[in-house]
Design a protein around this motif. Structure first.
Motif, PDB file in Angstrom:
ATOM      1  N   ASP A 119      30.882  42.178  51.517  1.00 36.03           N
ATOM      2  CA  ASP A 119      30.476  42.710  52.822  1.00 36.03           C
ATOM      3  C   ASP A 119      30.083  41.641  53.833  1.00 36.03           C
ATOM      4  OD1 ASP A 119      28.377  42.177  51.082  1.00 36.03           O
ATOM      5  OD2 ASP A 119      27.002  43.542  52.093  1.00 36.03           O
ATOM      6  N   LYS A 167      24.678  43.473  48.906  1.00 34.75           N
ATOM      7  CA  LYS A 167      24.140  44.747  48.459  1.00 34.75           C
ATOM      8  C   LYS A 167      25.273  45.749  48.266  1.00 34.75           C
ATOM      9  CE  LYS A 167      19.843  44.038  51.054  1.00 34.75           C
ATOM     10  NZ  LYS A 167      18.973  44.548  52.144  1.00 34.75           N
ATOM     11  N   ASP A 168      25.148  46.549  47.210  1.00 31.77           N
ATOM     12  CA  ASP A 168      26.173  47.553  46.994  1.00 31.77           C
ATOM     13  C   ASP A 168      25.871  48.785  47.841  1.00 31.77           C
ATOM     14  OD1 ASP A 168      24.908  49.805  45.051  1.00 31.77           O
ATOM     15  OD2 ASP A 168      24.056  47.833  44.596  1.00 31.77           O
ATOM     16  N   ALA A 169      26.911  49.584  48.061  1.00 31.61           N
ATOM     17  CA  ALA A 169      26.794  50.754  48.931  1.00 31.61           C
ATOM     18  C   ALA A 169      25.753  51.739  48.416  1.00 31.61           C
ATOM     19  CB  ALA A 169      28.152  51.438  49.042  1.00 31.61           C
ATOM     20  N   ARG A 170      25.701  51.919  47.107  1.00 33.22           N
ATOM     21  CA  ARG A 170      24.804  52.907  46.512  1.00 33.22           C
ATOM     22  C   ARG A 170      23.343  52.631  46.851  1.00 33.22           C
ATOM     23  NH1 ARG A 170      25.965  55.773  41.858  1.00 33.22           N
ATOM     24  NH2 ARG A 170      27.701  54.342  41.575  1.00 33.22           N
ATOM     25  N   THR A 194      22.043  50.453  48.959  1.00 36.35           N
ATOM     26  CA  THR A 194      21.769  50.280  50.387  1.00 36.35           C
ATOM     27  C   THR A 194      21.640  51.624  51.093  1.00 36.35           C
ATOM     28  OG1 THR A 194      23.037  48.214  50.353  1.00 36.35           O
ATOM     29  CG2 THR A 194      22.561  49.169  52.493  1.00 36.35           C
ATOM     30  N   LEU A 195      22.553  52.525  50.818  1.00 33.02           N
ATOM     31  CA  LEU A 195      22.517  53.824  51.484  1.00 33.02           C
ATOM     32  C   LEU A 195      21.295  54.635  51.047  1.00 33.02           C
ATOM     33  CD1 LEU A 195      23.971  55.708  53.437  1.00 33.02           C
ATOM     34  CD2 LEU A 195      25.308  56.586  51.519  1.00 33.02           C
ATOM     35  N   GLU A 222      17.898  52.132  52.045  1.00 32.00           N
ATOM     36  CA  GLU A 222      17.744  51.763  53.450  1.00 32.00           C
ATOM     37  C   GLU A 222      18.258  52.839  54.399  1.00 32.00           C
ATOM     38  OE1 GLU A 222      19.426  47.920  54.128  1.00 32.00           O
ATOM     39  OE2 GLU A 222      18.553  47.049  52.297  1.00 32.00           O
ATOM     40  N   LYS A 270      21.248  53.417  55.329  1.00 33.29           N
ATOM     41  CA  LYS A 270      22.371  53.011  56.174  1.00 33.29           C
ATOM     42  C   LYS A 270      23.197  51.963  55.438  1.00 33.29           C
ATOM     43  CE  LYS A 270      23.195  51.061  60.816  1.00 33.29           C
ATOM     44  NZ  LYS A 270      22.536  50.557  62.043  1.00 33.29           N
ATOM     45  N   TYR A 271      24.502  52.111  55.505  1.00 24.65           N
ATOM     46  CA  TYR A 271      25.389  51.133  54.882  1.00 24.65           C
ATOM     47  C   TYR A 271      26.550  50.857  55.822  1.00 24.65           C
ATOM     48  CZ  TYR A 271      28.786  49.003  51.734  1.00 24.65           C
ATOM     49  OH  TYR A 271      29.699  48.145  51.155  1.00 24.65           O
ATOM     50  N   SER A 272      26.731  49.580  56.161  1.00 28.65           N
ATOM     51  CA  SER A 272      27.793  49.164  57.062  1.00 28.65           C
ATOM     52  C   SER A 272      28.803  48.315  56.294  1.00 28.65           C
ATOM     53  CB  SER A 272      27.218  48.350  58.230  1.00 28.65           C
ATOM     54  OG  SER A 272      28.257  47.878  59.070  1.00 28.65           O
ATOM     55  N   THR A 273      30.086  48.585  56.504  1.00 30.35           N
ATOM     56  CA  THR A 273      31.104  47.815  55.792  1.00 30.35           C
ATOM     57  C   THR A 273      32.308  47.526  56.683  1.00 30.35           C
ATOM     58  OG1 THR A 273      32.618  47.794  53.888  1.00 30.35           O
ATOM     59  CG2 THR A 273      32.143  49.939  54.869  1.00 30.35           C
TER      60      THR A 273
END
Length: 414
Positions: free
Chosen positions: A95, A293-296, A298-299, A302, A304-307
């Motif tokens: 990412d 950070k992995d999507a799982r 982070t979402l 936090e 929110k997940y940006s990719t």
């Protein structure tokens, strides 16, 4: 079966007067010939029937598959063939982009500004492909100037193409030492490489040193890939390295990256195994990114997940197959947490007008939603979409890397 039949018939024809052994012997031989002929005829008929049945099944299966393919719906998010990436394709791009180059800022005929070489090479366009490509000629090493060691966890992706005609040198790409990482000086000894010998043998392989005699190979239909763009993806996690060609995992080596020197450099080389090759191979869209950070987590943690690891065709909302791994991670989060809803927000770079970018960002967000619902079975009511166009850049749009960072999809937990 033949032995049993022969014994039975010979017993039935045993003569009462056994004095004429010669006649009996001739009769036995004649009987044996006749029996063999009949058995062979019977066997041939049975085989023919079996083959007819198998052939019929194969034809019916082919018709069924053709009809299934013809009748299958093709959505805007699917590739040109109407196929999504395999569910086994688990590659997830890093990412944090460390290097990206599609050569759009380089002039045709020049060697790219942000690369180094021990020989030659030039930027070209290809009739059958979009964009610009770096031509890697025979006996030449070319590599991006990444200005520092590669991290412990990272991914590398690029498009690879070798032509249909011409005598082509084997394609080599992988990792090697450089004598001075700070200056990116080239050292010719390859420490780790992957090899696709397009004119030598039909295989792909790897080794811990060039020409070591300890190469490990597997069959690879090289000739079938001529003239076709191949997406190569490499994932390094500590000592583990995995190679994917398109959506196929080719190698998974738990200890394949156990030397820290491998992190000094990633390179391409047209190996001089073929005398006087008349052509080269070509690469484009190189992306090197650190895995963070992995999507799982982070979402969930936090919200929110940006990719930038969801890829679309240029100026389009068509999702490329190599995006499957990232989207599947989001789907897994939603499946494991049934009460979560998300908003998908699309962002673009600044190429084009504001209205067109706004529309495109919305269409891309909608395409991801469609992919999640139709292919990964997420209920549509749990997903809302919006687009921001180019209005919220996170990097400088005047650079190639900046544009690639700004082309992103953001998932927000509701």
């Amino acid at each position: 079966m033949r032995t049993t039949v022969m014994l039975s018939i010979a017993g039935m024809l045993m003569l009462p007067n056994a004095g004429d052994a010669q006649i009996l012997k001739k009769l036995e031989k004649k009987v044996e010939r006749k029996v063999n002929q009949r058995i062979e005829r019977t066997t041939d008929k049975a085989i023919d029937k079996g083959l007819d049945k198998v052939e019929g099944s194969v034809k019916e299966s082919a018709k069924s598959k053709k009809a299934e393919k013809t009748n299958s719906p093709i959505s805007p998010t699917m590739g040109s063939t109407g196929n999504y990436a395999s569910s086994k394709f688990d590659f997830v791009p890093g990412d944090k982009i460390l290097f990206y180059d599609d050569f759009e800022q380089d002039a045709i005929g020049d060697f790219p500004v942000r690369w180094n070489t021990n020989g030659s090479g030039e930027i070209v366009t290809l009739k059958s492909q979009d964009g610009k490509w770096l031509k890697v000629p025979d006996n030449t090493i070319s590599f991006p100037e990444t200005n520092g060691k590669l991290p412990q966890n990272f991914t590398i992706e690029f498009d690879l193409l070798y032509p249909v005609s011409g005598q082509r040198p084997p394609v080599t790409f992988g990792f090697s030492e450089v004598s001075n990482p700070a200056k990116n000086t080239i050292q010719h000894k390859n420490i780790f490489y992957f090899l696709i010998p397009t004119s030598v043998k039909q295989f792909i392989g790897y080794s811990s040193s060039l020409y070591s005699g300890r190469e490990n190979t597997m069959e690879w239909a090289v000739d079938k890939m001529k003239g076709k763009k191949i997406r190569a993806s490499i994932a390094v996690n500590g000592n583990r390295i995995r190679l994917y060609m398109d959506e196929q995992k080719v190698f998974d080596l738990p200890k394949g990256f156990d030397n820290n020197a491998y992190r000094n450099n990633f390179h391409f080389r047209a190996s001089p195994l073929i005398p006087k090759p008349t052509d080269a191979f070509y690469i484009s869209n190189l992306r090197i990114a650190e895995t963070g950070k992995d999507a799982r987590s982070t979402l969930l943690k936090e919200g929110k997940y940006s990719t930038s690891g969801i890829y679309f065709a240029t100026g389009s909302a068509q999702i490329k197959p190599e995006s499957h791994g990232v989207i599947k991670e989001i789907a897994d989060v939603l499946k494991e947490n049934g009460d979560i809803k998300i908003e998908i927000i699309g962002h673009t770079d600044n190429v084009g007008t504001d209205p067109s970018n706004q529309k495109l960002s919305e269409q891309r967000a909608e395409a991801v939603k469609t992919y999640l619902s139709k292919n990964l079975k997420i209920v549509e009511d749990r997903i809302s979409v919006s687009g921001k166009g180019a209005s919220e850049p996170v990097a400088d749009n005047s650079t190639t890397e900046g544009k690639s960072k700004n082309r992103r999809v953001v998932f927000v937990k509701k």
